[in-house]
Design a protein around this motif. Structure first.
Motif, PDB file in Angstrom:
ATOM      1  N   THR A 165       0.825  -1.208   0.000  1.00  0.00           N
ATOM      2  CA  THR A 165       0.000   0.000   0.000  1.00  0.00           C
ATOM      3  C   THR A 165       0.861   1.261   0.000  1.00  0.00           C
ATOM      4  O   THR A 165       0.576   2.226  -0.721  1.00  0.00           O
ATOM      5  CB  THR A 165      -0.933  -0.003   1.219  1.00  0.00           C
ATOM      6  N   ALA A 166       1.926   1.266   0.814  1.00  0.00           N
ATOM      7  CA  ALA A 166       2.833   2.415   0.827  1.00  0.00           C
ATOM      8  C   ALA A 166       3.534   2.587  -0.521  1.00  0.00           C
ATOM      9  O   ALA A 166       3.729   3.719  -0.990  1.00  0.00           O
ATOM     10  CB  ALA A 166       3.862   2.245   1.945  1.00  0.00           C
ATOM     11  N   PHE A 167       3.889   1.482  -1.154  1.00  0.00           N
ATOM     12  CA  PHE A 167       4.543   1.553  -2.463  1.00  0.00           C
ATOM     13  C   PHE A 167       3.583   2.128  -3.513  1.00  0.00           C
ATOM     14  O   PHE A 167       3.971   2.991  -4.317  1.00  0.00           O
ATOM     15  CB  PHE A 167       4.999   0.158  -2.871  1.00  0.00           C
ATOM     16  N   ALA A 168       2.323   1.671  -3.496  1.00  0.00           N
ATOM     17  CA  ALA A 168       1.339   2.204  -4.439  1.00  0.00           C
ATOM     18  C   ALA A 168       1.037   3.672  -4.156  1.00  0.00           C
ATOM     19  O   ALA A 168       0.849   4.472  -5.080  1.00  0.00           O
ATOM     20  CB  ALA A 168       0.061   1.370  -4.378  1.00  0.00           C
ATOM     21  N   PHE A 169       0.999   4.041  -2.872  1.00  0.00           N
ATOM     22  CA  PHE A 169       0.754   5.439  -2.511  1.00  0.00           C
ATOM     23  C   PHE A 169       1.886   6.330  -3.013  1.00  0.00           C
ATOM     24  O   PHE A 169       1.644   7.409  -3.582  1.00  0.00           O
ATOM     25  CB  PHE A 169       0.595   5.557  -1.003  1.00  0.00           C
ATOM     26  N   ALA A 170       3.131   5.902  -2.806  1.00  0.00           N
ATOM     27  CA  ALA A 170       4.271   6.689  -3.274  1.00  0.00           C
ATOM     28  C   ALA A 170       4.275   6.799  -4.796  1.00  0.00           C
ATOM     29  O   ALA A 170       4.583   7.866  -5.351  1.00  0.00           O
ATOM     30  CB  ALA A 170       5.574   6.068  -2.777  1.00  0.00           C
ATOM     31  N   GLY A 171       3.918   5.711  -5.479  1.00  0.00           N
ATOM     32  CA  GLY A 171       3.866   5.772  -6.942  1.00  0.00           C
ATOM     33  C   GLY A 171       2.774   6.689  -7.455  1.00  0.00           C
ATOM     34  O   GLY A 171       2.976   7.425  -8.433  1.00  0.00           O
ATOM     35  N   THR A 172       1.613   6.676  -6.795  1.00  0.00           N
ATOM     36  CA  THR A 172       0.521   7.556  -7.220  1.00  0.00           C
ATOM     37  C   THR A 172       0.872   9.024  -6.985  1.00  0.00           C
ATOM     38  O   THR A 172       0.623   9.885  -7.847  1.00  0.00           O
ATOM     39  CB  THR A 172      -0.762   7.196  -6.465  1.00  0.00           C
ATOM     40  N   VAL A 173       1.449   9.324  -5.816  1.00  0.00           N
ATOM     41  CA  VAL A 173       1.878  10.700  -5.548  1.00  0.00           C
ATOM     42  C   VAL A 173       2.967  11.116  -6.536  1.00  0.00           C
ATOM     43  O   VAL A 173       2.986  12.264  -7.008  1.00  0.00           O
ATOM     44  CB  VAL A 173       2.361  10.836  -4.096  1.00  0.00           C
ATOM     45  N   GLY A 174       3.868  10.198  -6.867  1.00  0.00           N
ATOM     46  CA  GLY A 174       4.896  10.514  -7.849  1.00  0.00           C
ATOM     47  C   GLY A 174       4.319  10.812  -9.225  1.00  0.00           C
ATOM     48  O   GLY A 174       4.792  11.727  -9.924  1.00  0.00           O
ATOM     49  N   GLY A 175       3.282  10.066  -9.618  1.00  0.00           N
ATOM     50  CA  GLY A 175       2.643  10.357 -10.890  1.00  0.00           C
ATOM     51  C   GLY A 175       1.955  11.713 -10.906  1.00  0.00           C
ATOM     52  O   GLY A 175       2.068  12.480 -11.880  1.00  0.00           O
ATOM     53  N   LEU A 176       1.263  12.039  -9.819  1.00  0.00           N
ATOM     54  CA  LEU A 176       0.624  13.359  -9.734  1.00  0.00           C
ATOM     55  C   LEU A 176       1.666  14.477  -9.682  1.00  0.00           C
ATOM     56  O   LEU A 176       1.449  15.570 -10.231  1.00  0.00           O
ATOM     57  CB  LEU A 176      -0.280  13.410  -8.503  1.00  0.00           C
TER      58      LEU A 176
END
Length: 296
Positions: A165-176
């Motif tokens: 979940t933390a990995f997906a959260f960091a990736g989503t924030v990175g995309g934004l």
């Protein structure tokens, strides 16, 4: 022309990061909440395809060949090795080099974070690219730490799912963040007040602020948008997890529903006669129970 290429690369990288992160979280949530649900697992087989996992890497490949920083001559040596390293990983068998797999998954992110930090130091302090790259380096470090924890944790456990979940959260924030920086740095309508793009830059396009007050204001606006991105990413992650839990028949307390009606198994109730019989076993209550029965 260079600004258009950089903007297109930022948009492509943003879409790839968001799609790969949310698909990774979807498969992780299904595996954690419903590990024996074969029908759902077969439907999500496409999301586990190696090419989908390589979307962010493939979208970031053009960056070493673009004029991103004044040190553009060293850029291929900084960015290409971390990007080429994870290319064969999704195609390797699961039993191939199991002790080195966590390191090989996290090492490219760590190297990219180091490259982003070096590129940030190459820009002057008055350029907004320096702040954008420094935040990108922090997001890469967070993604690398989450990836390492997820790889080292036992599968289908709470720690493994939290790391995913933390990995997906960091990736989503990175995309934004990639989307925001592309618009803020290379679109005139989104450039902060008091800053301007250097059109005649010889080595790399830059967005420079004339005075320090304008730079601080621009950095504050970018940080505020980063906070909004974190809230949006958290809402997306929570909504996706709740949607998967609802589809798998799991309530908020972690209990699984019995059937399509959504009913739960009722706890066995103790009758009044059984309660009286149990109370009669207590020496202190025998007299009280006997009197109550006699009065009835």
């Amino acid at each position: 022309m260079a600004e258009a290429l950089l903007l297109a690369s930022h948009l492509l990288l943003a879409l790839a990061l968001i799609a790969a992160s949310l698909s990774h979280l979807l498969t992780a949530a299904v595996a954690h909440l419903s590990p024996a649900h074969t029908t759902t697992t077969n439907r999500l087989r496409l999301l586990r395809h190696p090419l989908l996992r390589l979307l962010p890497v493939l979208a970031a490949v053009p960056f070493p060949f673009l004029p991103v920083a004044p040190t553009s001559r060293l850029l291929p040596f900084l960015l290409l090795p971390p990007l080429l390293l994870p290319l064969p990983l999704p195609f390797l068998p699961p039993t191939h080099l199991p002790p080195l797999t966590p390191l090989l998954h996290s090492l490219p992110l760590l190297l990219l974070a180091r490259a982003a930090a070096l590129l940030s130091a190459a820009f002057p302090a008055s350029d907004l690219q320096a702040h954008a790259l420094s935040v990108a380096a922090l997001l890469l470090l967070a993604a690398a730490a989450a990836s390492l924890l997820a790889a080292l944790s036992p599968p289908r456990t709470a720690h493994h799912f939290l790391a995913d979940t933390a990995f997906a959260f960091a990736g989503t924030v990175g995309g934004l963040w990639a989307l925001q920086t592309g618009l803020t740095l290379y679109v005139d309508a989104c450039v902060p007040v008091g800053c301007h793009r250097l059109i005649d830059a010889a080595l790399a396009p830059a967005t420079r602020c004339d005075v320090d007050e304008a730079r601080l204001q621009g950095v504050a606006v970018m940080d505020l948008m980063l906070s909004v991105h974190c809230l949006v990413a958290a809402a997306a992650v929570a909504g996706l997890y709740l949607g998967v839990a609802k589809c798998c028949g799991v309530d908020a307390g972690g209990r699984r529903q019995n059937g399509a009606g959504g009913s739960y198994e009722a706890l066995p109730m103790v009758t009044s006669s059984g309660a009286i019989q149990e109370m009669e076993h207590l020496p202190m209550m025998k007299g009280v129970v006997g009197k109550a029965v006699a009065q009835e």
